[in-house]
Design a protein around this motif. Structure first.
Motif, PDB file in Angstrom:
ATOM      1  N   UNK A 417       0.829  -1.300   0.027  1.00 31.79           N
ATOM      2  CA  UNK A 417      -0.010   0.021   0.118  1.00 31.79           C
ATOM      3  C   UNK A 417       0.930   1.184   0.000  1.00 31.79           C
ATOM      4  N   UNK A 418       0.208   2.312  -0.246  1.00 32.40           N
ATOM      5  CA  UNK A 418       1.104   3.456  -0.307  1.00 32.40           C
ATOM      6  C   UNK A 418       1.203   4.181   0.883  1.00 32.40           C
ATOM      7  N   UNK A 461      -6.650   5.815   7.084  1.00 36.10           N
ATOM      8  CA  UNK A 461      -5.338   5.163   6.599  1.00 36.10           C
ATOM      9  C   UNK A 461      -5.308   4.555   5.138  1.00 36.10           C
ATOM     10  N   UNK A 462      -6.523   4.945   4.319  1.00 37.92           N
ATOM     11  CA  UNK A 462      -6.559   4.483   2.966  1.00 37.92           C
ATOM     12  C   UNK A 462      -6.097   5.573   2.239  1.00 37.92           C
ATOM     13  N   UNK A 463      -5.176   5.548   1.131  1.00 33.91           N
ATOM     14  CA  UNK A 463      -4.551   6.285   0.545  1.00 33.91           C
ATOM     15  C   UNK A 463      -4.826   5.835  -1.027  1.00 33.91           C
ATOM     16  N   UNK A 500       4.007  -0.203  12.445  1.00 30.88           N
ATOM     17  CA  UNK A 500       3.611  -0.663  11.153  1.00 30.88           C
ATOM     18  C   UNK A 500       2.274  -0.066  10.808  1.00 30.88           C
ATOM     19  N   UNK A 501       1.931   0.164   9.454  1.00 32.99           N
ATOM     20  CA  UNK A 501       0.725   0.558   8.845  1.00 32.99           C
ATOM     21  C   UNK A 501       0.046  -0.621   8.323  1.00 32.99           C
ATOM     22  N   UNK A 502      -0.940  -0.967   8.519  1.00 34.10           N
ATOM     23  CA  UNK A 502      -1.729  -2.074   7.790  1.00 34.10           C
ATOM     24  C   UNK A 502      -2.015  -2.038   6.476  1.00 34.10           C
ATOM     25  N   UNK A 503      -2.113  -2.856   5.732  1.00 28.43           N
ATOM     26  CA  UNK A 503      -2.567  -2.917   4.402  1.00 28.43           C
ATOM     27  C   UNK A 503      -3.884  -2.501   4.203  1.00 28.43           C
ATOM     28  N   UNK A 504      -4.044  -1.886   3.028  1.00 29.58           N
ATOM     29  CA  UNK A 504      -5.336  -1.349   2.672  1.00 29.58           C
ATOM     30  C   UNK A 504      -6.161  -2.461   2.253  1.00 29.58           C
TER      31      UNK A 504
END
Length: 504
Positions: A417-418, A461-463, A500-504
């Protein structure tokens, strides 16, 4: 870049301007024997067969079938050496040009046997042979790379220009290589935008390196060009793209044409060349970063731009087959050129099917143990895969994936993800490192984009990334998100803790 290939019988000439400030040209003295001659008839020990191939080193779509085949000596590997070719000497002559029309002229003069060019130049090539040549026709025998929607061709303006659309070019000067795929694209795009190419703009012919120089010095208002210049000039920092060929939705390609007399006399050599192209495609897919770096050495085109077009999830799949989408690209080229009055004698677009012969390609596949349908599947499934470099999660949707290429590193780093890429990028910068390039992908269409030149919609958190600002605005309205720029996203993720950033 190598100026000469190893071996006394391999030559490369160049159609590039020696004074070009943008590109590295490969130059040498052309062969004195520009015709096939009696010796080239083939057969028998001690005889010589000329194989003259015209390519375009700076056009990324032809770089694998051209420069890669040439520099890795793949044609030599596949040329026949038995039967009527036992004891034959091959005089392989390579020449490079900035566009397709000069290749056609030399093919008509029997100075080039095999030519690599875009769709508009290819149909002009086919038509000219039909209408002007006395002793041969031209045959379209394979595709090098293609886009089903027209991605690759583009219109760019100086970076500081106020122009944001084709409508802003009215009354201005627009340059384009006449007779090229980009020429056909810009004629149609201007007409579709309600701009008369004959009266509303001053359209002039400029080769890519001249157009780039003119953009830098402000001598033109815009420059239209083919692969890879619509991405290369913005990447080098002196231009911005205001129109992408993908907006036309019309397929485009670069392919291979051959003189019919050469193909009929030496079908085994034509098959050998296509085997070399098939192997070059395999080599690129096995090591896209390494081969992109090599192509940069051979062509002067930055490896990041090469990778953008031909790498996984790239703009132009390496698919040698000639299917309906490729035939449509050729038919559309004829229809567009005819409607704009660029073909003097009318030609029915349906005639193009009679100028195509895929038998040489199918024979090459058979000789190499390749299945036709599997070759297509390999090209279409060449997408970003593997694990996210930040979270370790599986990358499942290439349209949402992001990548960066860190300076001095040999491999591109992939993210699901971005947001994950932005988080990793912030850490990278804290460590004093930098990325040469960052890629994202259009959420709706999957087109690979330069991250810094794209539009984004942020929703928690969605880009999501978009090529067009209008598409980003539409998606923001539908999703409740906010349109933002890449720099703004960087600032947001630079302030976040290293988690950590979760996947979209």
């Amino acid at each position: 870049m190598k100026h000469f290939l190893s071996g006394s019988r391999k030559r490369i000439t160049s159609g590039l301007f020696a004074t070009s400030l943008l590109f590295v040209g490969a130059c040498s003295t052309p062969s004195a024997d520009s015709g096939t001659g009696e010796a080239a008839a083939g057969g028998g020990s001690g005889e010589t067969i000329r194989i003259a191939i015209g390519t375009q080193d700076q056009v990324i779509n032809t770089a694998v079938g051209g420069a890669t085949v040439r520099e890795l000596e793949l044609l030599e590997k596949h040329l026949p050496t038995d039967g009527k070719y036992e004891g034959v000497e091959y005089d392989i002559q390579w020449s490079s040009y900035t566009s397709g029309p000069p290749i056609t002229n030399k093919m008509l003069a029997d100075q080039i046997d095999i030519g690599l060019m875009g769709d508009f130049p290819a149909v002009i090539n086919l038509i000219k042979f039909q209408q002007e040549a006395q002793d041969a026709n031209s045959i379209f025998i394979g595709t090098l790379a293609y886009s089903p929607n027209g991605a690759g061709n583009a219109v760019v303006v100086p970076k500081g220009s106020d122009a944001t659309s084709l409508a802003d070019l009215k009354g201005g000067t627009v340059s384009v290589p006449f007779g090229s795929a980009a020429h056909g694209m810009v004629l149609k795009a201007l007409s579709d935008a309600g701009i008369d190419p004959e009266t509303d703009v001053k359209l002039i012919s400029q080769a890519p390196e001249v157009g780039g120089s003119s953009l830098r010095t402000g001598q033109i208002d815009a420059h239209a060009d083919f692969v890879p210049f619509g991405e290369l000039f913005p990447f080098r920092g002196f231009a911005k793209k205001i129109f992408d060929g993908a907006q036309t939705g019309v397929p485009t390609l670069h392919g291979i044409v051959v003189r019919s007399d050469f193909a009929e006399e030496h079908p085994e050599i034509v098959v050998a060349y296509l085997e070399a192209v098939l192997e070059a495609n395999q080599i690129f897919r096995e090591d896209p970063e390494g081969t992109s770096a090599q192509i940069e050495e051979w062509s002067g085109i930055d490896k990041e731009v090469v990778y953008m077009f031909l790498g996984p999830s790239g703009l132009q799949p390496l698919d040698p087959t000639i299917r309906e989408v490729q035939v449509s690209a050729l038919k559309n080229s004829i229809a567009t050129l005819t409607s704009l009055g660029k073909i003097e004698t009318p030609v029915d677009p349906e005639e193009v099917t009679g100028w195509i012969d895929e038998s040489y390609l199918r024979q090459a596949m058979e000789d190499m143990g390749l299945n036709y349908d599997e070759v297509i599947e390999t090209a279409e499934s060449y997408q970003i895969t593997g694990e996210d470099a930040l979270t370790g999660e599986e990358i499942t949707d290439p349209k949402l994936a992001a990548q960066y290429w860190v300076q001095e590193e040999e491999q591109v780093t992939n993210f699901a993800s971005i947001p994950n890429m932005l988080q990793a990028l912030a850490t990278l910068q804290e460590e004093g490192k930098a990325a040469d390039v960052m890629f994202v992908h259009d959420r709706e269409n999957g087109w690979k984009l330069f991250a810094e030149n794209s539009y984004y919609v942020s929703n928690g958190d969605e880009v999501s990334a978009f090529l067009l600002q209008s598409d980003a605005q539409t998606y923001a309205t539908e999703s409740g998100g906010q349109v933002t720029a890449f720099r703004g996203l960087q600032e947001i993720y630079a302030r976040r803790p290293s988690a950590l950033v979760g996947a979209l």
